[in-house]
Design an enzyme around this catalytic site. Structure first.
Site, PDB file in Angstrom:
ATOM      1  N   ASN A  11       0.134  -4.306   8.581  1.00 31.01           N
ATOM      2  CA  ASN A  11      -0.530  -3.970   7.323  1.00 31.01           C
ATOM      3  C   ASN A  11       0.199  -4.683   6.171  1.00 31.01           C
ATOM      4  O   ASN A  11       1.398  -4.489   5.979  1.00 31.01           O
ATOM      5  CB  ASN A  11      -0.490  -2.443   7.151  1.00 31.01           C
ATOM      6  N   HIS A  14       1.504  -4.000   0.992  1.00 30.50           N
ATOM      7  CA  HIS A  14       2.591  -3.953   0.000  1.00 30.50           C
ATOM      8  C   HIS A  14       3.120  -5.331  -0.393  1.00 30.50           C
ATOM      9  O   HIS A  14       3.904  -5.441  -1.321  1.00 30.50           O
ATOM     10  CB  HIS A  14       3.673  -2.981   0.450  1.00 30.50           C
ATOM     11  N   ARG A  22       3.585  -8.260 -11.093  1.00 28.43           N
ATOM     12  CA  ARG A  22       3.705  -9.276 -12.134  1.00 28.43           C
ATOM     13  C   ARG A  22       2.397  -9.993 -12.445  1.00 28.43           C
ATOM     14  O   ARG A  22       2.389 -10.924 -13.235  1.00 28.43           O
ATOM     15  CB  ARG A  22       4.733 -10.335 -11.677  1.00 28.43           C
ATOM     16  N   HIS A  47      -5.817  -2.259   3.316  1.00 33.23           N
ATOM     17  CA  HIS A  47      -6.508  -1.090   2.766  1.00 33.23           C
ATOM     18  C   HIS A  47      -6.978  -1.421   1.352  1.00 33.23           C
ATOM     19  O   HIS A  47      -6.164  -1.594   0.457  1.00 33.23           O
ATOM     20  CB  HIS A  47      -5.526   0.094   2.756  1.00 33.23           C
ATOM     21  N   ARG A  49      -8.199   0.022  -1.648  1.00 33.24           N
ATOM     22  CA  ARG A  49      -8.331   1.361  -2.256  1.00 33.24           C
ATOM     23  C   ARG A  49      -9.286   1.320  -3.427  1.00 33.24           C
ATOM     24  O   ARG A  49      -9.481   0.272  -4.050  1.00 33.24           O
ATOM     25  CB  ARG A  49      -6.954   1.861  -2.724  1.00 33.24           C
ATOM     26  N   ARG A  53      -5.075  -0.780  -6.209  1.00 31.61           N
ATOM     27  CA  ARG A  53      -3.669  -0.859  -6.633  1.00 31.61           C
ATOM     28  C   ARG A  53      -2.888  -1.926  -5.874  1.00 31.61           C
ATOM     29  O   ARG A  53      -1.866  -2.381  -6.336  1.00 31.61           O
ATOM     30  CB  ARG A  53      -2.991   0.493  -6.507  1.00 31.61           C
ATOM     31  N   GLU A  74      -9.099  -0.990   6.253  1.00 33.45           N
ATOM     32  CA  GLU A  74      -8.923   0.446   6.012  1.00 33.45           C
ATOM     33  C   GLU A  74      -9.680   0.802   4.761  1.00 33.45           C
ATOM     34  O   GLU A  74      -9.506   0.146   3.727  1.00 33.45           O
ATOM     35  CB  GLU A  74      -7.453   0.751   5.767  1.00 33.45           C
ATOM     36  N   THR A 104       0.406   7.319  -0.959  1.00 37.90           N
ATOM     37  CA  THR A 104      -0.091   6.685   0.260  1.00 37.90           C
ATOM     38  C   THR A 104      -1.018   7.689   0.938  1.00 37.90           C
ATOM     39  O   THR A 104      -1.151   8.821   0.465  1.00 37.90           O
ATOM     40  CB  THR A 104       1.077   6.254   1.171  1.00 37.90           C
ATOM     41  N   THR A 105      -1.642   7.281   2.042  1.00 37.12           N
ATOM     42  CA  THR A 105      -2.553   8.196   2.736  1.00 37.12           C
ATOM     43  C   THR A 105      -1.738   9.368   3.269  1.00 37.12           C
ATOM     44  O   THR A 105      -0.885   9.201   4.139  1.00 37.12           O
ATOM     45  CB  THR A 105      -3.250   7.443   3.894  1.00 37.12           C
ATOM     46  N   GLU A 155      -7.207   6.784  15.107  1.00 40.24           N
ATOM     47  CA  GLU A 155      -5.826   6.383  14.822  1.00 40.24           C
ATOM     48  C   GLU A 155      -5.059   7.660  14.484  1.00 40.24           C
ATOM     49  O   GLU A 155      -5.377   8.354  13.514  1.00 40.24           O
ATOM     50  CB  GLU A 155      -5.775   5.392  13.656  1.00 40.24           C
ATOM     51  N   HIS A 195       1.442   4.986  10.611  1.00 37.04           N
ATOM     52  CA  HIS A 195       1.913   5.543   9.339  1.00 37.04           C
ATOM     53  C   HIS A 195       3.384   5.923   9.429  1.00 37.04           C
ATOM     54  O   HIS A 195       3.764   6.770  10.232  1.00 37.04           O
ATOM     55  CB  HIS A 195       1.104   6.756   8.864  1.00 37.04           C
ATOM     56  N   HIS A 218       4.466  -0.601   5.582  1.00 37.96           N
ATOM     57  CA  HIS A 218       5.475  -0.447   4.534  1.00 37.96           C
ATOM     58  C   HIS A 218       6.880  -0.812   5.016  1.00 37.96           C
ATOM     59  O   HIS A 218       7.611  -1.541   4.345  1.00 37.96           O
ATOM     60  CB  HIS A 218       5.446   0.998   4.006  1.00 37.96           C
TER      61      HIS A 218
END
Ligand code: PXP
Length: 248
Positions: A11, A14, A22, A47, A49, A53, A74, A104-105, A155, A195, A218
């Site tokens: 994933n 991030h 920035r 993901h 969202r 974000r 996702e 987060t989820t 999942e 996760h 992450h």
């Protein structure tokens, strides 16, 4: 026991978080995705969202155009996201709960309470040839509900297992994952998990034979700061293989 191979979905959300801090284009999540694939990722997860974000619409489009491995999108089960999935046609969609205020989820989908809303979304995505998974808590009745809703994949949320500090609680959470995976596979579901997984927590989850895919983000992006993304993915792959090798 001859367990099926365990896939790693990386994933890259991030990487986009750092880019967005920035503005501009650096670091590019698509470059990270390609690097993760070269290091051994079997698929890429992102993901999109509601508040954009981290991953943005254009990232999803670029991922679909540039990747040579399956893309797992996702998303919340909203009309907006279904429209985007219809346009982008990812290989897979993982339906997740989403709250604006969460970092987060935070938990699995309430597929028992939300079944009437989820059923047509699952069907619409399946009709497009997209593999649909539901991000859920590792509970027996939730596996039954997923099956009844027509989802081919679940999942399992590993967040609680990863977060508990106490050994006894962790063993209890691992047992919940084992039981849910065993039951889910028995009733015909394909089982994924993810996760919060790290080098320290991944092995026992990889040792659950019914689990065929892990989605990890992450920790890998964080670890990339210290060892590079390439090495982080390679080390995760090794840890997963070590866990898988424990299956007797
Ligand atoms: N699976 C799902 C459904 C998620 O929502 C997330 C977080 O975006 C992950 C896996 C990956 O979790 P983490 O980033 O903690 O590895």
């Amino acid at each position: 026991m001859n367990a099926p191979p365990l896939r790693l979905g990386v994933n890259i959300d991030h990487v986009a978080t750092v880019r967005n801090a920035r503005g501009g284009f650096h670091p590019d999540p698509i470059r990270a995705a390609n690097m993760a694939v070269l290091a051994g990722a079997d698929g890429i997860t992102a993901h999109l969202r509601e508040d954009r974000r981290h991953i943005r619409d254009q990232d999803m489009e670029r991922l679909k155009r540039n990747l040579f491995v399956p893309l797992n999108f996702e998303m919340a089960a909203t009309a907006e996201m279904v429209e985007i999935a219809t346009r982008i046609r990812p290989n897979a969609c993982c339906l997740v709960p989403e709250k604006r205020e969460e970092r987060t989820t935070e938990g699995g989908l309430d597929i028992i309470g939300q079944g009437a809303h989820l059923r047509p979304v699952i069907q619409e995505l399946k009709d497009l040839g997209i593999r649909v998974s539901l991000f859920v808590e590792p509970e027996i009745e939730v596996m039954d509900a997923a099956c009844e809703l027509g989802a081919p994949v679940v999942e399992l949320h590993t967040g609680t297992y990863c977060e508990v500090g106490d050994e006894e609680e962790r063993a209890h959470e691992l047992e919940r994952l084992r039981r849910a995976a065993e039951h889910g596979a028995k009733i015909g579901l394909e089982i994924h998990a993810g996760h919060g997984l790290s080098f320290d927590t991944v092995r026992p989850v990889a040792a659950i034979p019914q689990i065929v895919e892990l989605n990890i983000g992450h920790f890998l992006v964080g670890e990339a700061i210290f060892m590079g993304l390439d090495e982080a993915v390679r080390c995760m792959r090794v840890a997963m293989d070590e866990g898988r090798a424990q299956i007797t």
